[in-house]
Design an enzyme around this catalytic site. Structure first.
Site, PDB file in Angstrom:
ATOM      1  N   CYS A  38       7.521  -1.614  19.779  1.00  0.00           N
ATOM      2  CA  CYS A  38       6.580  -1.089  19.318  1.00  0.00           C
ATOM      3  C   CYS A  38       6.095  -0.148  20.766  1.00  0.00           C
ATOM      4  O   CYS A  38       5.865   1.024  20.669  1.00  0.00           O
ATOM      5  CB  CYS A  38       4.759  -1.159  19.217  1.00  0.00           C
ATOM      6  SG  CYS A  38       4.328  -2.550  17.719  1.00  0.00           S
ATOM      7  N   CYS A  67       0.630  -7.097  14.582  1.00  0.00           N
ATOM      8  CA  CYS A  67       1.268  -6.963  12.620  1.00  0.00           C
ATOM      9  C   CYS A  67       2.314  -7.070  13.074  1.00  0.00           C
ATOM     10  O   CYS A  67       2.446  -6.841  11.513  1.00  0.00           O
ATOM     11  CB  CYS A  67       0.415  -5.466  12.094  1.00  0.00           C
ATOM     12  SG  CYS A  67       1.320  -4.045  13.472  1.00  0.00           S
ATOM     13  N   CYS A  99       4.613   1.713   3.618  1.00  0.00           N
ATOM     14  CA  CYS A  99       6.081   1.538   4.271  1.00  0.00           C
ATOM     15  C   CYS A  99       7.232   2.371   3.568  1.00  0.00           C
ATOM     16  O   CYS A  99       7.699   3.516   4.482  1.00  0.00           O
ATOM     17  CB  CYS A  99       6.418   0.558   4.646  1.00  0.00           C
ATOM     18  SG  CYS A  99       5.993  -1.181   5.117  1.00  0.00           S
ATOM     19  N   CYS A 150      -6.263  -7.312  23.025  1.00  0.00           N
ATOM     20  CA  CYS A 150      -4.516  -6.849  22.559  1.00  0.00           C
ATOM     21  C   CYS A 150      -4.173  -8.121  22.410  1.00  0.00           C
ATOM     22  O   CYS A 150      -4.075  -9.605  23.282  1.00  0.00           O
ATOM     23  CB  CYS A 150      -4.301  -6.537  24.272  1.00  0.00           C
ATOM     24  SG  CYS A 150      -2.642  -5.827  23.720  1.00  0.00           S
ATOM     25  N   CYS A 203       1.143  -0.938   0.541  1.00  0.00           N
ATOM     26  CA  CYS A 203       0.324   0.078  -0.340  1.00  0.00           C
ATOM     27  C   CYS A 203       0.640   1.741  -0.131  1.00  0.00           C
ATOM     28  O   CYS A 203       0.371   2.442  -0.064  1.00  0.00           O
ATOM     29  CB  CYS A 203      -1.413   0.023   0.666  1.00  0.00           C
ATOM     30  SG  CYS A 203       0.055   0.237   3.050  1.00  0.00           S
ATOM     31  N   CYS A 214      -3.362  -3.867  20.958  1.00  0.00           N
ATOM     32  CA  CYS A 214      -2.572  -4.367  19.629  1.00  0.00           C
ATOM     33  C   CYS A 214      -3.139  -5.070  18.734  1.00  0.00           C
ATOM     34  O   CYS A 214      -3.596  -6.267  19.387  1.00  0.00           O
ATOM     35  CB  CYS A 214      -1.642  -5.063  20.371  1.00  0.00           C
ATOM     36  SG  CYS A 214      -0.176  -5.875  19.096  1.00  0.00           S
ATOM     37  N   CYS A 222      -0.201   2.241  18.734  1.00  0.00           N
ATOM     38  CA  CYS A 222      -1.017   1.621  18.918  1.00  0.00           C
ATOM     39  C   CYS A 222      -2.352   2.056  20.322  1.00  0.00           C
ATOM     40  O   CYS A 222      -3.259   1.742  19.515  1.00  0.00           O
ATOM     41  CB  CYS A 222      -1.509   0.343  17.830  1.00  0.00           C
ATOM     42  SG  CYS A 222      -0.427   0.405  16.587  1.00  0.00           S
ATOM     43  N   HIS A 233       3.617  -6.785  24.981  1.00  0.00           N
ATOM     44  CA  HIS A 233       3.329  -7.209  26.607  1.00  0.00           C
ATOM     45  C   HIS A 233       4.158  -6.795  27.725  1.00  0.00           C
ATOM     46  O   HIS A 233       4.099  -5.692  29.159  1.00  0.00           O
ATOM     47  CB  HIS A 233       2.472  -8.700  26.854  1.00  0.00           C
ATOM     48  CG  HIS A 233       1.893  -8.385  28.681  1.00  0.00           C
ATOM     49  ND1 HIS A 233       0.980  -7.936  28.771  1.00  0.00           N
ATOM     50  CD2 HIS A 233       2.598  -9.354  29.494  1.00  0.00           C
ATOM     51  CE1 HIS A 233       0.399  -7.865  30.216  1.00  0.00           C
ATOM     52  NE2 HIS A 233       1.283  -8.948  30.056  1.00  0.00           N
ATOM     53  N   CYS A 267       3.298  -3.136  10.646  1.00  0.00           N
ATOM     54  CA  CYS A 267       2.417  -3.529   9.572  1.00  0.00           C
ATOM     55  C   CYS A 267       1.836  -1.187  10.161  1.00  0.00           C
ATOM     56  O   CYS A 267       1.016  -1.179  10.639  1.00  0.00           O
ATOM     57  CB  CYS A 267       0.614  -3.933   9.447  1.00  0.00           C
ATOM     58  SG  CYS A 267       0.535  -3.226   7.653  1.00  0.00           S
ATOM     59  N   CYS A 292       4.565  -2.620  27.882  1.00  0.00           N
ATOM     60  CA  CYS A 292       3.671  -2.049  27.612  1.00  0.00           C
ATOM     61  C   CYS A 292       3.383  -1.243  28.896  1.00  0.00           C
ATOM     62  O   CYS A 292       3.444  -1.863  30.270  1.00  0.00           O
ATOM     63  CB  CYS A 292       2.360  -2.917  27.336  1.00  0.00           C
ATOM     64  SG  CYS A 292       0.843  -1.738  27.209  1.00  0.00           S
ATOM     65  N   CYS A 304      -6.118  -2.423  30.757  1.00  0.00           N
ATOM     66  CA  CYS A 304      -5.561  -2.883  29.784  1.00  0.00           C
ATOM     67  C   CYS A 304      -6.469  -3.515  29.619  1.00  0.00           C
ATOM     68  O   CYS A 304      -7.407  -3.878  29.524  1.00  0.00           O
ATOM     69  CB  CYS A 304      -4.551  -4.549  30.779  1.00  0.00           C
ATOM     70  SG  CYS A 304      -4.359  -5.792  29.624  1.00  0.00           S
ATOM     71  N   CYS A 309       4.305  -6.761   4.601  1.00  0.00           N
ATOM     72  CA  CYS A 309       3.656  -7.623   3.083  1.00  0.00           C
ATOM     73  C   CYS A 309       5.086  -8.314   3.045  1.00  0.00           C
ATOM     74  O   CYS A 309       5.134  -9.413   2.688  1.00  0.00           O
ATOM     75  CB  CYS A 309       3.236  -6.528   2.357  1.00  0.00           C
ATOM     76  SG  CYS A 309       1.736  -5.783   3.233  1.00  0.00           S
TER      77      CYS A 309
END
Length: 379
Positions: free
Chosen positions: A279, A300, A67, A270, A64, A297, A291, A236, A198, A239, A264, A159
């Site tokens: 992340c 991804c 990236c 999640c 798409c 989450c 996110c 996790h 992603c 987080c 949570c 991808c």
């Protein structure tokens, strides 16, 4: 040191950026790759080399463009954009002015010269090869031939790594990730550095390039090709809502009172406990958000997450959260301090204790039960 001295305030490869900001970012990158803050001067030298020497070509297949946009619009650090201008980015369809024969001439000349880094975005259509063609060549033909001549190959985004939504059932084009595409092309034991998520995070890719230059080897990879120094722990693990998980405090339905309390997200789907990704540490939008600030989450960074981790609002299997009411005073206090200081300090602590990049159990092969141990990258 690489032709310049960080103490004299001159940074010839990066005009327009202060020495202070440059070295601050070098320190951050040193921590990310597990080299420690003391390696900042060496990271500066590696970045200086990165800006001068390597040619980069970037193929875009079934994707798409998210990236490429993630890299082109990265906000922090500004050095990332300077590097993008200063390296020889010889081919990137989204950003280059030439088209058609002129564009392909640049691609071919770079490949023939050798010594380049190859970045791949997007899945490869194995079932219907002509579903993705560039200048009359299929993605398989382009990728297999270019991989053999590249100094290192990086697949950015889910991808390119594992096929993503294009490979979701029923997968009419036979989309696969780049490693699988190379195997189907008859290349045994291919080595592709998978920068999953992603879209792929621009800083993950930059950190990986710096790792290769600083250590003069590819990073250690997990069983599905992700760099352990980035993807060695689950979402996790780091987080900021983990204290609520340990205390048995959950959002029960979207929009309830617990949503406002930032409890949570586990009970509303999640996938953080089963997703290996940085992340919570690197975040997005200039390290401002990620996110979980807005919802669960969805995993991804994992292979086949569109098939294996759906419905996205359903609890993940084989994870048993604590019951509400269990005392977690110590955990809460520790996480409270980590939040007050900032995740950056937490991340530095991970590196300082040697835990960074070594956490997380071996991954299971997607779709199977066999467990693999992480493998080392080739030199």
């Amino acid at each position: 040191m690489g032709g310049w001295n960080i103490l004299d305030g001159k940074i010839p490869s990066f005009p327009g950026i202060s020495r202070r900001d440059f070295l601050k970012y070098c320190t951050t990158l040193a921590v990310i790759i597990g080299a420690g803050e003391a390696a900042a001067p060496q990271i500066a030298e590696a970045l200086d080399a990165l800006a001068k020497r390597p040619a980069v070509i970037w193929s875009q297949f079934m994707e798409c463009t998210g990236c490429a946009v993630s890299l082109l619009q990265s906000r922090t650090p500004d050095v990332a954009n300077l590097i993008l201008r200063d390296i020889s980015l010889n081919y990137l369809e989204t950003a280059m002015a030439p088209a058609g024969d002129q564009a392909e001439k640049s691609f071919d000349e770079t490949v023939n010269a050798g010594g380049f880094y190859y970045v791949v975005e997007g899945a490869v259509a194995e079932g219907v090869p002509k579903a993705i063609t560039v200048h009359g060549k299929t993605a398989q033909e382009i990728f297999a031939a270019t991989y053999k001549k590249a100094k290192a190959t990086i697949a950015i985004g889910n991808c390119a790594c594992y096929g993503n939504i294009q490979a979701a059932a029923p997968n009419p084009t036979g989309a696969v990730g780049t490693t699988e595409a190379l195997k189907k092309a008859g290349i045994a034991n291919p080595t592709v550095i998978n920068i999953a998520r992603c879209p792929g995070n621009a800083e993950d890719m930059l950190a990986t390039l710096v790792y290769v230059l600083h250590f003069n080897k590819l990073p250690d990879l997990d069983s599905i090709g992700r760099p352990l120094f980035l993807y060695g722990q689950t979402v996790h693990d780091n987080c900021e809502r983990r204290a609520h998980f340990e205390a048995g405090e959950f959002v029960e339905t979207f929009g309830d009172a617990n949503t406002q309390k930032e409890f949570c997200w586990f009970k509303v789907g999640c996938k953080g406990p089963k997703t290996f990704a940085p992340c919570p540490v690197t975040r997005w939008n200039g390290h401002i958000s990620w996110c979980v600030h807005n919802g669960p989450c969805i995993g991804c960074a994992e292979p086949s997450f569109w098939d294996n981790l759906t419905p996205f609002t359903q609890e993940v299997a084989d994870v048993h959260p604590p019951v509400a009411g269990i005392s977690t005073t110590t955990i809460g206090e520790v996480l409270g301090v980590a939040t007050a200081v900032g995740l950056g300090a937490h991340f530095i602590g991970q590196a300082a204790t040697g835990r960074l990049g070594h956490g997380g159990p071996p991954e299971k092969e997607p779709g199977g039960e066999k467990t693999y141990k992480p493998k080392g990258g080739k030199k």
